[in-house]
Design a protein around this motif. Structure first.
Motif, short mmCIF file in Angstrom:
data_model
loop_
_atom_site.label_atom_id
_atom_site.label_comp_id
_atom_site.label_asym_id
_atom_site.label_seq_id
_atom_site.Cartn_x
_atom_site.Cartn_y
_atom_site.Cartn_z
N UNK A 89 0.86 -1.19 0.00
CA UNK A 89 0.00 0.00 0.00
C UNK A 89 0.90 1.24 0.00
N UNK A 90 0.59 2.19 -0.87
CA UNK A 90 1.42 3.38 -0.99
C UNK A 90 1.45 4.16 0.31
N UNK A 91 2.56 4.83 0.56
CA UNK A 91 2.70 5.66 1.76
C UNK A 91 1.71 6.81 1.76
N UNK A 92 1.29 7.17 2.96
CA UNK A 92 0.45 8.34 3.15
C UNK A 92 1.17 9.31 4.08
N UNK A 93 0.74 10.58 4.02
CA UNK A 93 1.39 11.61 4.83
C UNK A 93 1.37 11.24 6.30
N UNK A 94 0.27 10.68 6.75
CA UNK A 94 0.14 10.38 8.18
C UNK A 94 0.80 9.10 8.63
N UNK A 95 1.40 8.33 7.72
CA UNK A 95 2.07 7.10 8.13
C UNK A 95 3.28 7.42 8.99
N UNK A 96 3.58 6.56 9.95
CA UNK A 96 4.72 6.83 10.84
C UNK A 96 6.04 6.75 10.09
N UNK A 97 6.92 7.71 10.38
CA UNK A 97 8.27 7.70 9.81
C UNK A 97 9.20 6.99 10.79
N UNK A 98 10.44 6.73 10.30
CA UNK A 98 11.41 6.07 11.16
C UNK A 98 11.04 4.62 11.40
N UNK A 99 11.51 4.02 12.53
CA UNK A 99 12.40 4.59 13.53
C UNK A 99 13.84 4.70 13.05
#
Length: 596
Positions: A528-538
């Motif tokens: 599933x493509x990334x969304x702005x609200x997806x968690x970044x990192x760690x």
């Protein structure tokens, strides 16, 4: 018959072969030094005694005019282009001089001969295996020889004679491979590529020319050695070298990665086991019979590791351990003991620290004194004054162009330089490079440093900015894909903190922060493509110190947002050129690769 590089070790072998085995009676041998080259007069006497007419001509084959004079004075019936030079080095150290010197001897010479030699019965180019499978530290040499393969293919399409042979390493004491020591040759042979005996080499030359194909590969292979390293087997050889689909295992001690084998060991046993693995791998790369001669506390440079051997050691350790290791692993951990400790830490992570020893929870902190001021400028469409970082970079230059299209804004550019004059020089050169024009009377220079406290500014200057600017556009960063997080922290993390302090000090103003899509370790949901609200990192899952530093900066900006500061984050990916002028960061590796 013309032989370029004809007075070198390989050229002498070819000349003798043509005279003795093919009864060629007229030879033109070229080199830069001509008859003054070592052994040239003796070679002429030898070949003349065999009944051949031999002329040795000093000719720079990369000089089109010189090649034109050569063929005008010596009409040719055949060409063997064996001239060439090497200038090996890792790509991040490669300079235009390193590239052009290798291209000139190989590629330029081939092109001139193709266009000027006329109607010949044989046109033979000595290419290299590096053009087919690549070679550690030989990006320039691979490119030059790939050009030879291309010339041969083009001539064949045009119905002209052409044979380009991608040779392996000839067993010669001089020539373009004379810089290779015994350890280098053993390393190449351990990879499965045996040296070419000159007797077999000239026989392969005859077979290649008689085959009729425009491009061929000639290298003796050690199939047993190649099967022991199936992960490093080039695709072109996979139909020749058959490897088992599964790893064979004679026992638990020989199966799986280090992580599988050390899981049940005590800490002391584990450390000793990892060090033994490192020493054994070092021994293998250097070609030593045993690891007892390798001192675990000796620097890799003292053990004989250059940049190419360092990359090979890193690759082998990454494969056997299952770990992702940066190219700088041996520079960051310069002895076998230090490297083993680093690997041990990665294999057995502890708490929130990764193998670099960074405690990511501790890194994500915003000083208590950074609080929104009661005077608030949360947004403005027509600011009087803005602060811009990164104006001497690629993206920053175009941000400056956009800001200058605002109605009245003065743009203060924070630039690291010796003085104001030096800063103006850097800015103007950058804008000229990217073909950017604008009202420069609205630009002011602030000589500072993102990596220093208070942006490297005197207290009164920092205070003045805090009471002047209506918005901050933060496009500046130290971009380096090899350096670890700690080396980039000052500019990319602490510089962001100082800008947040500036934005909140006297008047709460918006801060626009340029980040990167590299802060994502991967999609939140596979497929599933990334969304702005997806968690970044760690942080410990990000591949480089640069992306780690940008992720930490984003997390700190998130803390500022929670305190009420008007902050925005813009995650950019690969940036293309200007839609009108096409101006782009064409000195970047990605653009150089696309152009090539």
């Amino acid at each position: 018959m013309l032989i370029t590089g004809g007075t070198g070790a390989l050229g002498r072998i070819l000349a003798r072969h043509l005279v003795i085995n093919h009864e060629v009676r007229s030879l033109v041998l070229t080199s830069r030094s001509g008859i003054a080259a070592f052994g040239a007069r003796a070679l002429v006497d030898e070949l003349t005694g065999l009944g051949a007419k031999v002329e040795v001509v000093a000719c720079d084959i990369s000089d089109r005019n010189a090649v034109g004079r050569l063929v005008a004075e010596h009409p040719l019936n055949g060409v063997i282009h064996a001239a060439g030079v090497t200038d090996d080095g890792l790509i991040d150290k490669l300079t235009p001089t390193d590239l052009f010197a290798v291209l000139a001897a190989k590629a330029d010479g081939a092109r001139h001969l193709h266009e000027l030699a006329g109607d010949v019965s044989a046109f033979v180019l000595f290419s290299s295996l590096a053009a087919t499978i690549g070679g550690a530290g030989q990006s320039n040499y691979a490119a030059a020889n790939a050009y030879l393969d291309g010339i041969a293919t083009m001539r064949a399409v045009e119905g002209k004679p052409a044979t380009s042979i991608a040779w392996g390493l000839w067993n010669l004491d001089s020539g373009v491979t004379s810089h290779l020591g015994a350890a280098d040759r053993r390393r190449i042979e351990r990879a499965g590529y045996l040296s070419i005996d000159p007797v077999l080499g000239v026989a392969a030359l005859d077979a290649a020319v008689g085959d009729g194909a425009p491009v061929l590969v000639s290298v003796p292979l050690d199939e047993t050695a190649m099967r022991t390293r199936p992960d490093q087997l080039p695709a072109v050889f996979r139909e020749i070298i058959r490897v088992p689909l599964r790893r064979s295992a004679t026992g638990p001690e020989n199966s799986g990665s280090w992580a599988d084998r050390i899981g049940t060991l005590t800490p002391d046993e584990r450390s000793a086991a990892v060090l033994a693995e490192v020493l054994d791998t070092v021994r293998g790369v250097l070609g030593h019979a045993d690891s007892e001669s390798i001192h675990s506390t000796s620097a890799f440079s003292d053990l004989g590791f250059d940049s190419l051997l360092s990359v090979e050691l890193r690759n082998r350790l990454a494969m056997s351990s299952g770990l992702t290791l940066p190219l700088t692993a041996l520079f960051d951990h310069p002895t076998p003991t230090a490297l083993a400790d680093h690997l041990d830490g990665q294999l057995t992570p502890d708490g929130n620290s990764d193998a670099s020893g960074v405690d990511w929870d501790a890194e994500i902190a915003l000083p208590d004194d950074i609080e929104p001021s009661s005077v608030r400028i949360s947004a403005t469409d027509d600011p009087e004054c803005v602060l811009l970082t990164g104006a001497t970079g690629f993206l920053g230059a175009f941000v400056l162009r956009e800001l200058l299209q605002l109605k009245r804004a003065r743009v203060l550019c924070l630039i690291r330089a010796e003085d104001t004059a030096d800063a103006w020089r850097k800015l103007r050169e950058n804008l000229t490079w990217y073909r950017i024009q604008g009202d420069m009377t609205r630009v002011e220079i602030v000589v500072g440093d993102l990596g220093a406290a208070s942006l490297g500014l005197p207290a009164e200057e920092f205070d003045r900015l805090a009471t002047t600017v209506d918005a901050i556009y933060h496009a500046g960063a130290q971009v380096n894909w090899l350096q670890p997080y700690q080396a980039l922290k000052a500019v990319n993390v602490e510089g962001t903190i100082e800008l947040l302090r500036l934005a909140a000090m006297h008047r709460t103003v918006p801060l626009h922060h340029v980040s990167t899509t590299g802060v994502y370790a991967g999609p939140a949901t596979p497929g599933v493509a990334l969304r702005v609200g997806d968690p970044a990192g760690p942080g410990d899952e990000l591949p480089s110190g640069y992306t780690q530093s940008k992720w930490v900066a984003e997390e700190i900006i998130g803390l500022a947002r929670e305190r009420g500061l008007p902050v925005s984050v813009y995650r950019v990916d690969l940036i293309s050129g200007d839609r009108v002028t096409g101006a782009c960061q064409k000195r970047d590796y990605v653009w150089l690769a696309l152009k090539g």
